[in-house]
Design an enzyme around this catalytic site. Structure first.
Site, PDB file in Angstrom:
ATOM      1  N   GLY A 230      52.122  35.257  36.680  1.00  0.00           N
ATOM      2  CA  GLY A 230      51.129  35.955  35.875  1.00  0.00           C
ATOM      3  C   GLY A 230      51.163  35.657  34.394  1.00  0.00           C
ATOM      4  O   GLY A 230      51.307  34.511  33.955  1.00  0.00           O
TER       5      GLY A 230
ATOM      6  N   ASN B 247      57.866  41.153  28.626  1.00  0.00           N
ATOM      7  CA  ASN B 247      56.637  41.150  29.419  1.00  0.00           C
ATOM      8  C   ASN B 247      56.789  41.899  30.735  1.00  0.00           C
ATOM      9  O   ASN B 247      55.795  42.391  31.279  1.00  0.00           O
ATOM     10  CB  ASN B 247      56.233  39.689  29.686  1.00  0.00           C
ATOM     11  CG  ASN B 247      55.189  39.568  30.777  1.00  0.00           C
ATOM     12  OD1 ASN B 247      54.028  39.913  30.591  1.00  0.00           O
ATOM     13  ND2 ASN B 247      55.606  39.093  31.954  1.00  0.00           N
TER      14      ASN B 247
ATOM     15  N   GLY C 269      56.954  44.415  33.570  1.00  0.00           N
ATOM     16  CA  GLY C 269      56.404  45.763  33.588  1.00  0.00           C
ATOM     17  C   GLY C 269      55.910  46.177  34.959  1.00  0.00           C
ATOM     18  O   GLY C 269      55.725  45.357  35.859  1.00  0.00           O
TER      19      GLY C 269
ATOM     20  N   GLY D  12      43.979  58.610  35.406  1.00  0.00           N
ATOM     21  CA  GLY D  12      44.651  58.371  36.667  1.00  0.00           C
ATOM     22  C   GLY D  12      45.999  57.707  36.529  1.00  0.00           C
ATOM     23  O   GLY D  12      46.698  57.503  37.513  1.00  0.00           O
TER      24      GLY D  12
ATOM     25  N   TYR E 102      51.907  55.375  33.157  1.00  0.00           N
ATOM     26  CA  TYR E 102      51.701  54.018  32.669  1.00  0.00           C
ATOM     27  C   TYR E 102      51.198  54.051  31.227  1.00  0.00           C
ATOM     28  O   TYR E 102      51.687  53.312  30.359  1.00  0.00           O
ATOM     29  CB  TYR E 102      50.705  53.306  33.576  1.00  0.00           C
ATOM     30  CG  TYR E 102      50.372  51.897  33.167  1.00  0.00           C
ATOM     31  CD1 TYR E 102      51.308  50.882  33.285  1.00  0.00           C
ATOM     32  CD2 TYR E 102      49.105  51.568  32.676  1.00  0.00           C
ATOM     33  CE1 TYR E 102      51.008  49.576  32.922  1.00  0.00           C
ATOM     34  CE2 TYR E 102      48.789  50.270  32.312  1.00  0.00           C
ATOM     35  CZ  TYR E 102      49.747  49.286  32.438  1.00  0.00           C
ATOM     36  OH  TYR E 102      49.441  47.997  32.068  1.00  0.00           O
TER      37      TYR E 102
ATOM     38  N   PRO F 171      46.282  43.509  26.690  1.00  0.00           N
ATOM     39  CA  PRO F 171      45.185  43.019  27.539  1.00  0.00           C
ATOM     40  C   PRO F 171      44.539  44.155  28.332  1.00  0.00           C
ATOM     41  O   PRO F 171      45.182  45.166  28.652  1.00  0.00           O
ATOM     42  CB  PRO F 171      45.887  42.038  28.500  1.00  0.00           C
ATOM     43  CG  PRO F 171      47.304  41.929  28.029  1.00  0.00           C
ATOM     44  CD  PRO F 171      47.591  43.158  27.230  1.00  0.00           C
TER      45      PRO F 171
ATOM     46  N   TYR G 120      42.160  44.241  32.035  1.00  0.00           N
ATOM     47  CA  TYR G 120      42.527  43.809  33.383  1.00  0.00           C
ATOM     48  C   TYR G 120      42.548  42.285  33.484  1.00  0.00           C
ATOM     49  O   TYR G 120      41.594  41.614  33.125  1.00  0.00           O
ATOM     50  CB  TYR G 120      41.572  44.432  34.404  1.00  0.00           C
ATOM     51  CG  TYR G 120      41.692  45.934  34.417  1.00  0.00           C
ATOM     52  CD1 TYR G 120      42.768  46.546  35.044  1.00  0.00           C
ATOM     53  CD2 TYR G 120      40.753  46.721  33.751  1.00  0.00           C
ATOM     54  CE1 TYR G 120      42.898  47.922  35.021  1.00  0.00           C
ATOM     55  CE2 TYR G 120      40.876  48.101  33.727  1.00  0.00           C
ATOM     56  CZ  TYR G 120      41.951  48.694  34.365  1.00  0.00           C
ATOM     57  OH  TYR G 120      42.084  50.060  34.331  1.00  0.00           O
TER      58      TYR G 120
END
Length: 283
Positions: free
Chosen positions: A48, A116, A118, A177, A181, A211, A213
């Site tokens: 990713g 990075n 997570g 929701g 996070y 960022p 999505y």
């Protein structure tokens, strides 16, 4: 739907960052930058966003160490792109201390630190147990703290350094929701801003990239979760994620990587303590 009429993937599924193929080019101006002699460490660097940043920095001649918990994933990425794999669990202080010391011993001081690694998962607060909360915080904020702390130990011995934390658009606004996070990503930005203030006037900068999505290799899993939870078709489930970004497509990991590379450029030294949105528009 959120207040802006955009779909929110966290309302329909416990999602990590998701995406679909974009038409963004896989290379850019940064290919001309040279970072020879500098050592970069990227947590969660096997896939990713982390891998895209690792590849961009390696193409700029930096020595790049990628970390993660899955040795096979790290070794595959390392062999393909000329990176150094390091199995390390950012939730474990001893693992981080020993792992980063090993990386410094192999490649010298770390001058580019990219926390990075997570977890991105949504759950309503009243349905959340403490283990869920602690697991996310242990990775997203404790892991960031440990990574930066250990990288700074060797960075202090150099005359240049960059810390580039990968936060999220959820670090700048509430994500419905996903309160846990959201809290963890806000905390990352707070840490970065505090460090930037501490190191003013010194040759090190601290910034966060936020960022929206992103198109990653977990897309099929997220689409399946939405379909199972809502009964949507595959096309409709994909559109839920795509529609959450203002420009109507998911962000390519290379777009995030180009921003990280720019933050390592010679003329980026006055960019410090910033939370940089990569979202396709204003949220």
């Amino acid at each position: 739907m959120n207040a802006n009429g955009k779909s929110n993937p966290f309302e329909v599924s416990h999602l990590a960052t998701a995406g679909q193929t974009s038409t963004v080019a896989k290379s850019g101006w940064g290919n001309d930058m040279k970072l020879g002699g500098k050592h970069a460490l990227i947590t969660g660097g096997g896939t990713g966003i982390g891998l895209a940043i690792a590849v961009a920095l390696r193409k700029a001649d930096a020595a790049v160490t990628i970390t993660g918990r899955r040795a096979d994933v790290l070794e595959t990425a390392a062999e393909k792109h000329g990176l150094t794999p390091l199995v390390m669990d950012v939730q474990d202080e001893t693992s981080v201390v020993d792992g980063i010391a090993s990386a410094v011993s192999s490649h010298g001081p770390i001058q580019i630190c990219v926390p990075n690694a997570g977890i991105a998962e949504g759950r309503a607060l009243h349905k959340m147990d403490f283990d869920f909360w602690r697991n996310m915080m242990a990775t997203n904020i404790d892991g960031t703290f440990l990574t930066i702390r250990e990288c700074l130990k060797s960075m202090h011995d150099t005359d240049w350094g960059r810390v580039i934390a990968i936060s999220s658009i959820a670090g700048l606004r509430g994500l419905k929701g996903a309160p846990c996070y959201t809290a963890s990503k806000h905390a990352m930005i707070g840490l970065i801003r505090g460090l930037a203030a501490d190191y003013l006037g010194k040759p090190y900068t601290f910034n966060a990239i936020c960022p929206a999505y992103v198109d990653t290799d977990i897309v099929p899993q997220n689409i399946d979760r939405i379909m199972a939870r809502t009964g949507m078709s595959k096309a409709d489930a994909t559109n839920v994620m795509v529609g959450a970004n203002p420009h109507g497509r998911l962000i390519a990991p290379e777009e995030v990587a180009e921003t990280a590379l720019w933050l390592c450029s010679p003329n980026s030294g006055s960019v410090n303590g910033q939370a940089i949105q990569i979202a396709g528009g204003e949220f």
